[in-house]
Design a protein around this motif. Sequence first.
Motif, mmCIF file in Angstrom:
data_model
loop_
_atom_site.group_PDB
_atom_site.id
_atom_site.type_symbol
_atom_site.label_atom_id
_atom_site.label_comp_id
_atom_site.label_asym_id
_atom_site.label_seq_id
_atom_site.Cartn_x
_atom_site.Cartn_y
_atom_site.Cartn_z
ATOM 1 N N GLU A 99 13.263 -0.581 -2.953
ATOM 2 C CA GLU A 99 13.146 -1.146 -1.591
ATOM 3 C C GLU A 99 12.288 -0.114 -0.685
ATOM 4 O O GLU A 99 12.346 1.053 -0.844
ATOM 5 N N GLN A 100 11.464 -0.867 0.334
ATOM 6 C CA GLN A 100 11.009 0.122 1.171
ATOM 7 C C GLN A 100 11.897 0.277 2.174
ATOM 8 O O GLN A 100 12.851 -0.021 2.490
ATOM 9 N N PRO A 101 11.725 1.897 2.632
ATOM 10 C CA PRO A 101 12.568 2.419 3.561
ATOM 11 C C PRO A 101 12.673 1.499 4.818
ATOM 12 O O PRO A 101 11.526 0.924 5.319
ATOM 13 N N GLU A 102 13.607 1.533 5.641
ATOM 14 C CA GLU A 102 13.749 0.561 7.137
ATOM 15 C C GLU A 102 12.689 1.161 8.055
ATOM 16 O O GLU A 102 12.115 0.596 8.708
ATOM 17 N N ARG A 103 12.601 2.719 7.730
ATOM 18 C CA ARG A 103 11.500 3.274 8.955
ATOM 19 C C ARG A 103 10.512 4.084 7.948
ATOM 20 O O ARG A 103 10.920 5.231 7.731
ATOM 21 N N ASP B 98 0.607 -1.302 -0.080
ATOM 22 C CA ASP B 98 0.001 0.012 -0.106
ATOM 23 C C ASP B 98 0.891 1.253 0.221
ATOM 24 O O ASP B 98 0.566 2.406 -0.547
ATOM 25 N N LEU B 99 2.017 1.407 0.740
ATOM 26 C CA LEU B 99 2.928 2.495 0.840
ATOM 27 C C LEU B 99 3.381 2.733 -0.375
ATOM 28 O O LEU B 99 3.762 3.810 -0.841
ATOM 29 N N ARG B 100 3.907 1.584 -1.282
ATOM 30 C CA ARG B 100 4.448 2.027 -2.755
ATOM 31 C C ARG B 100 3.340 2.797 -3.384
ATOM 32 O O ARG B 100 3.710 3.700 -4.324
#
Length: 227
Positions: A161-165, A122-124
């Motif tokens: 990639e998704q950020p770690e935070r 969803d964040l993407r």
Amino acid sequence: MRIPAHSVCTAIRDDIVSGVFERGSRLTEEQLARRYGVSRVPVREALRTLESEGFVLTRRHAGAHVAEPTEQEAADLLDMRALLEPLGAARAAQRRTDAHLKVLRGLVRLGQERARRGQGEDLRSLGGWFHETLAQASGSPPLTALLTQLRHKIAWMYAVEQPERPVEAWAEHGAIVDAVARGDAERARALTALHAERSMSLHRIKRPERGRVRVSQHVVNTTSARN
């Protein structure tokens, strides 16, 4: 019913970006017309547009092929975005409408909520909508078009990639919107530049695998043709 060339162009571009048509693969008018269920006329127009955008290359005596950008050209895309997105945010601070601001704030709320829940997919999508809306809020059609084209090309060339935070990443989005809402162009510019710089490390060059083009049928959206 004549299908608009821009609908065919969108369909071909989407298939290039998603890897249905691999880099270097040949594109024939007959093949594309059959795939999308259209005549060759809008296909021909679409290929000309995609060539001007850098997705397609026409070779003499060889016809149209999907372009094969170098790694240096791919790196330039990120540098260009890092220059243009801050400009778009600064313009948005000066020109945004209440409607733009409402959408941006809504996307930030959703993004922060999904980030807390760890819903990465969803964040993407939300991130893409956020940056698209921010570009539109610039009130500059040429700048919006350039940023849209850059997003397509970056999605084509890079896996992100998704950020770690992710919660912190969406806090950055929120700070950008706050600056835009206050009309603080310089702060909006600076925050967006920092956000773009941090996101660069999340991009990984896609390594295309050679193989056959998938044959699943892609139906062109004909809504605009009916109106």
